[in-house]
Enzyme design. Structure first.
Site, PDB file in Angstrom:
ATOM      1  N   HIS A   1       0.828  -1.222   0.000  1.00 53.79           N
ATOM      2  CA  HIS A   1       0.000   0.000   0.000  1.00 53.79           C
ATOM      3  C   HIS A   1       0.859   1.268   0.000  1.00 53.79           C
ATOM      4  O   HIS A   1       0.391   2.332   0.387  1.00 53.79           O
ATOM      5  CB  HIS A   1      -0.990   0.013   1.175  1.00 53.79           C
ATOM      6  CG  HIS A   1      -2.102  -0.980   0.998  1.00 53.79           C
ATOM      7  ND1 HIS A   1      -3.298  -0.655   0.409  1.00 53.79           N
ATOM      8  CD2 HIS A   1      -2.179  -2.303   1.300  1.00 53.79           C
ATOM      9  CE1 HIS A   1      -4.078  -1.735   0.382  1.00 53.79           C
ATOM     10  NE2 HIS A   1      -3.412  -2.750   0.904  1.00 53.79           N
TER      11      HIS A   1
ATOM     12  N   SER B   1      -2.795 -11.534 -11.002  1.00 56.57           N
ATOM     13  CA  SER B   1      -3.266 -12.177 -12.239  1.00 56.57           C
ATOM     14  C   SER B   1      -3.876 -11.129 -13.160  1.00 56.57           C
ATOM     15  O   SER B   1      -3.721 -11.205 -14.378  1.00 56.57           O
ATOM     16  CB  SER B   1      -4.269 -13.289 -11.934  1.00 56.57           C
ATOM     17  OG  SER B   1      -5.495 -12.779 -11.463  1.00 56.57           O
ATOM     18  N   SER B   2      -4.567 -10.133 -12.587  1.00 58.20           N
ATOM     19  CA  SER B   2      -5.213  -9.125 -13.442  1.00 58.20           C
ATOM     20  C   SER B   2      -4.162  -8.329 -14.210  1.00 58.20           C
ATOM     21  O   SER B   2      -4.283  -8.139 -15.422  1.00 58.20           O
ATOM     22  CB  SER B   2      -6.108  -8.201 -12.615  1.00 58.20           C
ATOM     23  OG  SER B   2      -5.381  -7.544 -11.610  1.00 58.20           O
TER      24      SER B   2
ATOM     25  N   GLU C   1      -7.052  -0.817 -15.100  1.00 58.02           N
ATOM     26  CA  GLU C   1      -7.590  -1.175 -13.766  1.00 58.02           C
ATOM     27  C   GLU C   1      -8.248   0.041 -13.105  1.00 58.02           C
ATOM     28  O   GLU C   1      -9.340  -0.063 -12.552  1.00 58.02           O
ATOM     29  CB  GLU C   1      -6.482  -1.754 -12.872  1.00 58.02           C
ATOM     30  CG  GLU C   1      -5.877  -3.033 -13.467  1.00 58.02           C
ATOM     31  CD  GLU C   1      -5.649  -4.150 -12.462  1.00 58.02           C
ATOM     32  OE1 GLU C   1      -6.406  -4.287 -11.485  1.00 58.02           O
ATOM     33  OE2 GLU C   1      -4.682  -4.914 -12.666  1.00 58.02           O
TER      34      GLU C   1
ATOM     35  N   ASP D   1       2.013  -3.434  -9.571  1.00 57.76           N
ATOM     36  CA  ASP D   1       1.778  -4.716 -10.237  1.00 57.76           C
ATOM     37  C   ASP D   1       2.147  -4.643 -11.705  1.00 57.76           C
ATOM     38  O   ASP D   1       2.796  -5.541 -12.259  1.00 57.76           O
ATOM     39  CB  ASP D   1       0.298  -5.111 -10.135  1.00 57.76           C
ATOM     40  CG  ASP D   1      -0.147  -5.294  -8.701  1.00 57.76           C
ATOM     41  OD1 ASP D   1       0.710  -5.211  -7.812  1.00 57.76           O
ATOM     42  OD2 ASP D   1      -1.354  -5.516  -8.501  1.00 57.76           O
TER      43      ASP D   1
HETATM   44  P1  ADP Z   1      -5.284 -10.636  -8.566  1.00 54.02           P
HETATM   45  O1  ADP Z   1      -4.811  -9.628  -9.546  1.00 54.02           O
HETATM   46  O2  ADP Z   1      -4.762 -10.416  -7.188  1.00 54.02           O
HETATM   47  O3  ADP Z   1      -5.073 -12.040  -8.996  1.00 54.02           O
HETATM   48  P2  ADP Z   1      -7.845  -9.459  -9.178  1.00 54.02           P
HETATM   49  O4  ADP Z   1      -9.173  -9.615  -8.518  1.00 54.02           O
HETATM   50  O5  ADP Z   1      -7.241  -8.123  -9.300  1.00 54.02           O
HETATM   51  O6  ADP Z   1      -6.875 -10.470  -8.419  1.00 54.02           O
HETATM   52  O7  ADP Z   1      -7.907 -10.044 -10.658  1.00 54.02           O
HETATM   53  C1  ADP Z   1      -8.588 -11.241 -10.962  1.00 54.02           C
HETATM   54  C2  ADP Z   1      -9.340 -11.028 -12.262  1.00 54.02           C
HETATM   55  O8  ADP Z   1      -8.438 -11.066 -13.390  1.00 54.02           O
HETATM   56  C3  ADP Z   1     -10.356 -12.135 -12.541  1.00 54.02           C
HETATM   57  O9  ADP Z   1     -11.600 -11.854 -11.926  1.00 54.02           O
HETATM   58  C4  ADP Z   1     -10.466 -12.072 -14.066  1.00 54.02           C
HETATM   59  O10 ADP Z   1     -11.245 -10.979 -14.447  1.00 54.02           O
HETATM   60  C5  ADP Z   1      -9.017 -11.769 -14.466  1.00 54.02           C
HETATM   61  N1  ADP Z   1      -8.263 -13.003 -14.706  1.00 54.02           N
HETATM   62  C6  ADP Z   1      -7.188 -13.435 -14.018  1.00 54.02           C
HETATM   63  N2  ADP Z   1      -6.725 -14.610 -14.498  1.00 54.02           N
HETATM   64  C7  ADP Z   1      -7.525 -14.931 -15.550  1.00 54.02           C
HETATM   65  C8  ADP Z   1      -7.552 -16.034 -16.457  1.00 54.02           C
HETATM   66  N3  ADP Z   1      -6.684 -17.032 -16.390  1.00 54.02           N
HETATM   67  N4  ADP Z   1      -8.522 -16.033 -17.402  1.00 54.02           N
HETATM   68  C9  ADP Z   1      -9.401 -15.015 -17.493  1.00 54.02           C
HETATM   69  N5  ADP Z   1      -9.422 -13.958 -16.656  1.00 54.02           N
HETATM   70  C10 ADP Z   1      -8.501 -13.912 -15.679  1.00 54.02           C
HETATM   71 MG    MG Z   2      -5.221  -7.541  -9.468  1.00 52.01          MG
END
Ligand code: ADP
Ligand code: MG
Length: 347
Positions: A19, A108-109, A141, A153
């Site tokens: 943060h 992941s996003s 985002e 990120d």
């Molecule tokens: P983080 O970034 O911590 O993993 P977030 O909630 O910011 O969590 O992001 C997750 C979102 O990213 C999912 O809800 C989806 O929209 C997208 N996402 C992540 N991985 C995938 C994937 N393999 N296929 C499709 N969408 C994905």
């Molecule tokens: Mg994220």
């Protein structure tokens, strides 16, 4: 058959500096070996077709769609941004393959959005830089999805590669790639508790930081003087949030120095101190995560802490490489809901 373009971006784990990235401070993320690969086929119309192994049915969307809280939102947002940057002139078909667990604080996003933008850059033969793409990915985002995240990120997944950490000044965007400590592993363990950045608590913390920013008249809470914050006449909550930012930033500077000096004991100590600050000052942990961190430390981790936005997700622990197997087995025995995700170590 139309041409396809493939790109990959890694997940990332933040070693320290939580943060701080929207408060003018430093962060220290490391790239993981898990990642997201995207194959993109440009289309001449404005439709967006996404298939992902994580979801049963493909998503059919339009470039003009607003974000509607669906899993394909980041894909639509990334393609809109690719059009705005002149990398595409229409929609695309996307094929997504991922080993990054979603909603676990491993970005992941950001990895998904950056991989799409890199594939689009490839399609266009553009010389936009990775930093340009990271900034564009953050816009997806912040502005399209309404997630109030900082730049950490996107910078980490656009620029860092497995085996190294990135000391990033989020104010200037200056960065330095630093090797991970030899003989140790940064082990990422999922707590079994999932949170979503869009669930409101991340936004609530950001709003509390905004209140502190208004009081101190600065965007850069991290750069305030600790004594000034401690003696300030403001409510306890924004004061605690600001104190976390100030001390976490200082710890992150010290952790980057510890990496440069090869001082793993110091690095581990700072990681554990960071957890205490996230728990008590930023109040972004959960009791189950505190217990997991304590077990990790008790079993021999040199340092351990919650990582990511908070309220669930993963911990990261610095563990001597020779002890990792036994350490992990014992941790999982005591915390059956936890699971091993990845271990980052010097390349
Ligand atoms: P983080 O970034 O911590 O993993 P977030 O909630 O910011 O969590 O992001 C997750 C979102 O990213 C999912 O809800 C989806 O929209 C997208 N996402 C992540 N991985 C995938 C994937 N393999 N296929 C499709 N969408 C994905
Ligand atoms: Mg994220």
């Amino acid at each position: 058959m139309s041409a396809t373009f493939t790109a990959r971006a890694p997940g990332r784990v933040n070693l320290i500096g939580e943060h701080t990235d929207y408060n003018g401070g430093w962060v220290l993320p490391a790239a993981l070996s898990v990642g997201i690969e995207v194959t993109l086929a440009p289309r001449s119309d404005s439709s967006v077709a996404v298939s992902s192994l994580n979801y049963d049915a493909p998503a059919m969307r339009e470039l003009s769609d607003d974000a509607v809280g669906e899993w394909s939102d980041p894909c639509v947002g990334a393609l809109r941004e690719a059009n705005a940057l002149g990398l595409l002139t229409g929609g695309a078909a996307l094929d997504v393959t991922s080993s990054v667990p979603e909603g676990s604080g491993l970005s992941s996003s950001a990895a998904l959005i950056v991989a799409i933008l890199k594939a689009a850059r490839e399609a266009a033969g553009s010389d936009l830089s990775d930093v340009d793409l990271a900034i564009a990915a953050r816009r997806v985002e912040n502005e399209y999805m309404g997630v109030p995240c900082g730049i950490m990120d996107q910078m980490a997944v656009a620029l860092a590669s497995p085996g190294s950490a990135m000391a990033l000044d989020t104010k200037s965007l200056d960065w330095e790639i630093l090797p991970l400590p030899a003989g140790h592993e940064m082990v990422v363990v999922h707590s079994g508790l999932t949170r979503k950045l869009t669930d409101g608590r991340y936004g609530a913390r950001k709003a509390e930081c905004d209140a502190a920013k208004r009081h101190f008249g600065t965007e850069d809470l991290c750069l305030l003087d600790q004594a000034e914050v401690e003696s300030a006449n403001i409510d306890e909550v924004p004061k605690r949030r600001a104190l976390h930012c100030v001390t976490e930033h200082q710890r992150t500077l010290a952790a980057a120095k510890a990496l440069r000096d090869g001082d793993v004991a110091r690095l581990g100590h700072l990681m554990s101190e960071s957890h205490v600050s996230m728990r008590d000052l930023f109040e972004m942990s959960l009791p189950e995560i505190d217990t997991l961190v304590e077990t990790a430390q008790g079993l021999g981790a040199i340092g351990a802490r919650l990582t990511g936005g908070g309220f669930g997700g993963c911990i990261v622990a610095c563990v001597p490489a020779s002890e990792r197997g036994v350490w992990m087995a014992e941790l999982l025995k005591r915390h059956p809901h936890a699971r091993f995700i990845d271990a980052a170590s010097a390349a």
